[in-house]
Write a protein that holds these residues in place. Structure first.
Motif, mmCIF file in Angstrom:
data_model
loop_
_atom_site.group_PDB
_atom_site.id
_atom_site.type_symbol
_atom_site.label_atom_id
_atom_site.label_comp_id
_atom_site.label_asym_id
_atom_site.label_seq_id
_atom_site.Cartn_x
_atom_site.Cartn_y
_atom_site.Cartn_z
ATOM 1 N N VAL A 24 72.403 -67.078 66.199
ATOM 2 C CA VAL A 24 73.484 -67.803 66.559
ATOM 3 C C VAL A 24 73.000 -69.229 67.020
ATOM 4 N N ILE A 25 73.608 -70.338 66.691
ATOM 5 C CA ILE A 25 73.150 -71.756 66.966
ATOM 6 C C ILE A 25 73.849 -72.202 68.067
ATOM 7 N N GLY A 26 73.427 -72.909 68.816
ATOM 8 C CA GLY A 26 73.958 -73.680 69.760
ATOM 9 C C GLY A 26 73.964 -75.254 69.657
ATOM 10 N N ALA A 27 74.109 -76.080 70.660
ATOM 11 C CA ALA A 27 73.981 -77.588 70.773
ATOM 12 C C ALA A 27 73.493 -77.941 72.067
ATOM 13 N N ALA A 28 73.234 -79.315 71.905
ATOM 14 C CA ALA A 28 73.016 -80.151 72.922
ATOM 15 C C ALA A 28 73.900 -80.964 73.353
ATOM 16 N N LEU A 29 74.862 -81.163 74.364
ATOM 17 C CA LEU A 29 75.833 -81.935 74.603
ATOM 18 C C LEU A 29 75.794 -82.525 75.897
ATOM 19 N N CYS A 30 76.489 -83.723 75.930
ATOM 20 C CA CYS A 30 76.764 -84.196 77.380
ATOM 21 C C CYS A 30 77.979 -83.634 78.042
ATOM 22 N N VAL A 31 78.153 -84.016 79.425
ATOM 23 C CA VAL A 31 79.081 -83.073 80.038
ATOM 24 C C VAL A 31 80.557 -83.632 79.402
ATOM 25 N N GLU A 32 80.912 -85.210 79.056
ATOM 26 C CA GLU A 32 81.936 -85.396 78.350
ATOM 27 C C GLU A 32 82.265 -84.624 77.189
ATOM 28 N N ASP A 33 81.426 -84.146 76.503
ATOM 29 C CA ASP A 33 81.588 -83.419 74.998
ATOM 30 C C ASP A 33 82.009 -81.957 75.468
ATOM 31 N N LEU A 34 81.918 -81.497 76.489
ATOM 32 C CA LEU A 34 82.006 -79.993 76.633
ATOM 33 C C LEU A 34 83.611 -79.434 76.311
ATOM 34 N N PRO A 35 84.601 -80.239 76.789
ATOM 35 C CA PRO A 35 85.921 -79.592 76.481
ATOM 36 C C PRO A 35 86.068 -79.682 74.976
ATOM 37 N N LYS A 36 85.665 -80.561 74.320
ATOM 38 C CA LYS A 36 85.861 -80.548 72.925
ATOM 39 C C LYS A 36 85.292 -79.301 72.193
ATOM 40 N N PHE A 37 83.934 -78.969 72.688
ATOM 41 C CA PHE A 37 83.330 -77.789 72.029
ATOM 42 C C PHE A 37 83.421 -76.474 72.896
ATOM 43 N N ARG A 38 84.151 -76.239 73.813
ATOM 44 C CA ARG A 38 84.071 -75.125 74.866
ATOM 45 C C ARG A 38 84.386 -74.067 74.211
ATOM 46 N N ASP A 39 85.549 -73.897 73.231
ATOM 47 C CA ASP A 39 86.099 -72.746 72.321
ATOM 48 C C ASP A 39 84.770 -72.294 71.701
ATOM 49 N N TRP A 40 84.108 -73.106 71.046
ATOM 50 C CA TRP A 40 83.134 -73.072 69.820
ATOM 51 C C TRP A 40 82.093 -72.336 70.490
ATOM 52 N N LEU A 41 81.712 -72.906 71.858
ATOM 53 C CA LEU A 41 80.384 -72.283 72.599
ATOM 54 C C LEU A 41 80.817 -70.843 73.132
ATOM 55 N N ILE A 42 82.093 -70.494 73.521
ATOM 56 C CA ILE A 42 82.432 -69.289 74.036
ATOM 57 C C ILE A 42 82.624 -68.208 72.982
ATOM 58 N N GLU A 43 83.048 -68.589 71.824
ATOM 59 C CA GLU A 43 83.290 -67.643 70.909
ATOM 60 C C GLU A 43 82.152 -66.647 70.426
ATOM 61 N N LYS A 44 80.896 -67.339 70.577
ATOM 62 C CA LYS A 44 79.675 -66.569 70.385
ATOM 63 C C LYS A 44 78.635 -66.643 71.463
ATOM 64 N N ASP A 45 79.208 -67.136 72.770
ATOM 65 C CA ASP A 45 78.267 -67.530 73.847
ATOM 66 C C ASP A 45 77.163 -68.178 73.444
ATOM 67 N N ARG A 46 77.260 -69.150 72.800
ATOM 68 C CA ARG A 46 76.363 -70.159 72.217
ATOM 69 C C ARG A 46 75.360 -70.515 73.269
ATOM 70 N N ASP A 47 74.042 -70.558 72.894
ATOM 71 C CA ASP A 47 73.011 -71.720 73.690
ATOM 72 C C ASP A 47 73.724 -73.094 73.928
ATOM 73 N N LEU A 48 73.666 -73.441 75.078
ATOM 74 C CA LEU A 48 74.113 -74.725 75.380
ATOM 75 C C LEU A 48 72.829 -75.533 76.383
ATOM 76 N N GLU A 49 72.563 -76.942 75.951
ATOM 77 C CA GLU A 49 71.780 -77.751 76.647
ATOM 78 C C GLU A 49 72.426 -78.885 76.909
ATOM 79 N N ILE A 50 72.688 -79.087 78.191
ATOM 80 C CA ILE A 50 73.541 -80.400 78.674
ATOM 81 C C ILE A 50 72.500 -81.431 78.994
ATOM 82 N N GLN A 51 72.697 -82.664 78.469
ATOM 83 C CA GLN A 51 71.775 -83.826 78.463
ATOM 84 C C GLN A 51 72.443 -85.208 79.219
ATOM 85 N N SER A 52 72.915 -84.646 80.261
ATOM 86 C CA SER A 52 73.730 -85.999 80.958
ATOM 87 C C SER A 52 72.957 -85.956 82.136
#
Length: 272
Positions: free
Chosen positions: A5-33
């Protein structure tokens, strides 16, 4: 075989856009803000942490942050400068603790110059490790107490074994290796380093984190997967052959490349 399962590096402002995608598989997340020196120096990051926590309500994946790195060398020979680096790392851990992060990415001190020159000076390799210990020992101890892992990322590294040796020198589960595929590919193409899959195999059981980005061997491109010349099938073959469960993070120049990268990886049978 279950695909990673692949996750992504995101800034805080990007989190709402990708929230459902992250949650669907509890993907790894790296916040870079939280890498800005100004933000850390002023301590005005608390509101951004609260925004992130609200945006991630319901998320149960493995979340971490990219730690401070601009202008910071873990092996700076000036003790006053090292004290500043230590302070910034501790401030990164303050953010991580407030977020409930599980990891923080930090940068390798090894440069291209080091590869060509360290062996010309008696004791120079040990000196680098001593300087890094002076800078990071308290940071590593605090990370241990927090249950957080520091992920040591290759930047200019030519020989991945150097970084592995000094990570092991801490004798701590709180420090592991990160492989950035694009950095490895840049170093492979431009400075004669090993290819990205060899960096992964070298890390072995010490591998805790991977930045997935495509490149051309000339620069740090952060292109979408499939746009560059990295041999991705061999990269994922290497991942399948080591005894590790690293965070797999798409770190792209634009978040618009996340879904095309996922489509490419899924089409090639490499990830989900």
């Amino acid at each position: 075989m279950t695909l990673p399962v692949i996750g992504a590096a995101l800034c805080v402002e990007d989190l709402p856009k990708f929230r459902d995608w992250l949650i669907e598989k509890d993907r790894d997340l790296e916040i870079q803000s939280f890498v800005s020196p100004d933000m850390l120096a002023k301590g005005d990051w608390h509101g951004l942490v609260e925004t992130a926590r609200n945006a991630l309500d319901g998320y149960k994946g493995r979340m971490g942050i990219h730690g401070p790195f601009w202008g910071l060398s873990l092996s700076n020979p000036d003790p006053d400068m090292r004290a500043i680096v230590t302070k910034r790392m501790m401030q990164g851990l303050d953010v991580a603790e407030a977020l409930g992060a599980r990891f923080m990415v930090i940068h390798s001190p090894y440069t291209t110059w080091d590869w060509h020159n360290l062996d010309l000076h008696m004791g120079a390799r040990g000196r680098v490790i001593d300087l890094v210990h002076d800078c990071l020992s308290d940071v590593v101890k605090r990370a241990e107490n927090m249950g957080l892992t520091l992920m040591l990322e290759n930047i200019e590294d030519i020989d991945p074994e150097d970084r592995k040796i000094f990570a092991r020198s801490f004798d701590s589960d709180a420090i592991r290796l990160s492989v950035d595929t694009g950095h490895a590919h840049y170093a492979h193409g431009s400075t004669g380093a090993r290819p990205a899959d060899v960096f992964i195999r070298s890390a072995g059981e010490m591998l805790g984190h991977v930045h997935l980005q495509d490149a051309d061997g000339f620069a740090d491109r952060h292109w979408a997967i499939g746009e560059g010349t990295i041999r991705w099938h061999e990269v994922f073959r290497a991942l399948s052959q080591i005894e590790a469960d690293p965070h797999l993070i798409l770190e792209l120049r634009s978040v618009e490349g996340i879904m095309p990268s996922m489509s490419w990886l899924e089409r090639e049978g490499l990830g989900q």
